[in-house]
Design an enzyme around this catalytic site. Structure first.
Site, PDB file in Angstrom:
ATOM      1  CE1 TYR A  33     -29.243 103.779  35.950  1.00  0.00           C
ATOM      2  CE2 TYR A  33     -29.906 104.854  33.975  1.00  0.00           C
ATOM      3  CZ  TYR A  33     -29.617 103.873  34.464  1.00  0.00           C
ATOM      4  OH  TYR A  33     -29.733 102.633  34.133  1.00  0.00           O
ATOM      5  NE  ARG A 100     -11.372 104.569  45.730  1.00  0.00           N
ATOM      6  CZ  ARG A 100     -11.297 103.555  46.601  1.00  0.00           C
ATOM      7  NH1 ARG A 100     -10.756 103.566  47.579  1.00  0.00           N
ATOM      8  NH2 ARG A 100     -11.905 102.415  46.283  1.00  0.00           N
ATOM      9  CG  HIS A 102     -15.064 101.998  51.104  1.00  0.00           C
ATOM     10  ND1 HIS A 102     -13.932 102.069  50.538  1.00  0.00           N
ATOM     11  CD2 HIS A 102     -15.317 100.835  50.131  1.00  0.00           C
ATOM     12  CE1 HIS A 102     -13.156 101.453  49.693  1.00  0.00           C
ATOM     13  NE2 HIS A 102     -14.346 100.594  49.476  1.00  0.00           N
ATOM     14  CE  LYS A 148     -33.063 104.228  35.004  1.00  0.00           C
ATOM     15  NZ  LYS A 148     -32.766 103.278  34.425  1.00  0.00           N
ATOM     16  CD  GLU A 181     -34.606  94.393  35.724  1.00  0.00           C
ATOM     17  OE1 GLU A 181     -35.090  95.300  35.361  1.00  0.00           O
ATOM     18  OE2 GLU A 181     -33.923  94.441  36.418  1.00  0.00           O
ATOM     19  CG  LEU A 206     -35.782  99.775  37.217  1.00  0.00           C
ATOM     20  CD1 LEU A 206     -34.940 100.407  38.431  1.00  0.00           C
ATOM     21  CD2 LEU A 206     -35.104 100.483  35.956  1.00  0.00           C
TER      22      LEU A 206
HETATM   23  N1  PMP Z   1     -34.829  97.578  33.635  1.00  0.00           N
HETATM   24  C1  PMP Z   1     -33.251  97.751  33.621  1.00  0.00           C
HETATM   25  C2  PMP Z   1     -32.499  97.393  34.435  1.00  0.00           C
HETATM   26  C3  PMP Z   1     -33.388  98.980  33.209  1.00  0.00           C
HETATM   27  O1  PMP Z   1     -32.157  99.741  33.195  1.00  0.00           O
HETATM   28  C4  PMP Z   1     -34.516  99.881  32.319  1.00  0.00           C
HETATM   29  C5  PMP Z   1     -34.168 101.184  31.873  1.00  0.00           C
HETATM   30  N2  PMP Z   1     -34.231 102.282  32.795  1.00  0.00           N
HETATM   31  C6  PMP Z   1     -35.544  99.112  32.533  1.00  0.00           C
HETATM   32  C7  PMP Z   1     -35.616  97.808  32.930  1.00  0.00           C
HETATM   33  C8  PMP Z   1     -36.766  99.819  31.669  1.00  0.00           C
HETATM   34  O2  PMP Z   1     -37.308 100.959  32.544  1.00  0.00           O
HETATM   35  P1  PMP Z   1     -38.093 102.252  31.933  1.00  0.00           P
HETATM   36  O3  PMP Z   1     -39.304 101.598  31.178  1.00  0.00           O
HETATM   37  O4  PMP Z   1     -38.269 102.817  33.006  1.00  0.00           O
HETATM   38  O5  PMP Z   1     -36.971 102.697  30.749  1.00  0.00           O
END
Ligand code: PMP
Length: 283
Positions: A33, A100, A102, A148, A181, A206
């Site tokens: 997403y 369903r 895997h 993501k 994060e 991410l």
């Molecule tokens: N880390 C994670 C785990 C996230 O879900 C997000 C939100 N997308 C971010 C960091 C921040 O990323 P962005 O600045 O692209 O929204």
């Protein structure tokens, strides 16, 4: 104006927009997403978000549901039909519907869903002026956090714990005591020596689009920073803490667990960088 969702080629009233029970996103979290901010009619970092969406799909070998240009037209239409001038657009792609099992199904067609919602710049501004609290939690996620994926259960649990403790966000900490994060944000500090630090991007976090845009702005302005992991101790001892994301922009943090950061007010660098980012979004 009632909300409209895009689901596999159709624009539907939000309340009636559904996917099949054997969608692999529903059954296996087999999907990816993006969340893209729109500020006063302008999409922020659209290309960065779409590049990351395509990268996520490629990493999981999910077929693109359509080419990039038509997808951008659907985005525009979703925004128009929802009357969003300032808000967020949500895009989800899953491996599609199949009995369903895997392994990747032969011949499944990727599902594409889009929604949009309005957000308030005023509310965001107020939060930034006040600052927010964060807690720390162990990072219990998988080892490909750069993708993501909609598989967000650890993030959900982390955010829930934050909410239950009256905090805005949970910063996750790995086995080595290093902050990775937030549950949906990237973490930054200004340490005791005044050095601005955020973690380097690799499989452990991410690659936030807001983080990347801010780093570029810092470079342009000649503001120095370090890209490295910082420890939970450094977080507690920091002079300033802030977080970045598409929905929070640059958000000052004034408390970590039970410890006030600085004098318990948003730090001057955090405020300045929020301003720098705001100017970038508005121009
Ligand atoms: N880390 C994670 C785990 C996230 O879900 C997000 C939100 N997308 C971010 C960091 C921040 O990323 P962005 O600045 O692209 O929204």
């Amino acid at each position: 104006m009632s909300r409209i969702a895009y689901v596999n080629g159709q624009y539907l009233p939000h309340n009636h927009a559904t996917v099949h029970i054997e969608d692999r996103g529903y059954q296996f979290a087999d999907g990816v997403y993006e969340v893209i901010p729109i500020v006063m009619g302008k999409m922020i970092d659209e290309n960065g978000h779409l590049d990351r969406l395509w990268r996520s799909m490629e990493e999981l070998q999910i077929d693109e549901p359509m080419k990039r240009r038509p997808l951008q037209l659907v985005m525009q239409e979703v925004l128009r039909q929802n009357g969003v001038d300032t808000g967020l657009i949500y895009i989800q792609v899953t491996r599609g519907v199949s009995r369903r099992d895997h392994p990747f199904p032969a011949g499944a067609v990727s599902s594409l869903v889009m929604t949009a919602k309005k957000t308030s710049l005023e509310k965001s501004e107020k939060k930034a002026e006040e600052g927010v609290a964060v807690i720390t939690v162990p990072d219990i996620r998988w080892k490909r956090r750069d993708i993501k994926s909609v598989s967000l259960l650890p993030n959900v649990l982390a955010k829930q714990e934050a909410v239950e403790k009256g905090a805005y966000e949970a910063f996750q900490v790995d086995e080595d005591g290093l902050v990775t994060e937030g549950s949906s944000t990237n973490a930054w500090i200004v340490n005791k020596e005044g050095v601005l630090i955020t973690r380097q991007t690799d499989h452990n976090i991410l690659a936030g689009i807001t983080r990347a845009a801010l780093l570029e702005l810092l470079e342009k302005k000649g503001i120095k920073f370090e890209l490295r992991a910082f420890s939970e101790d450094e977080l507690h001892d920091a002079r300033e803490v802030f977080l970045t994301s598409s929905s929070s922009y640059v958000q000052p943090v004034i408390k970590v667990n039970d410890k006030m950061i600085g004098n318990g007010q948003p730090g001057s660098i955090s405020i300045e960088l929020r301003g720098v980012f705001k100017e970038y979004m508005e121009n």
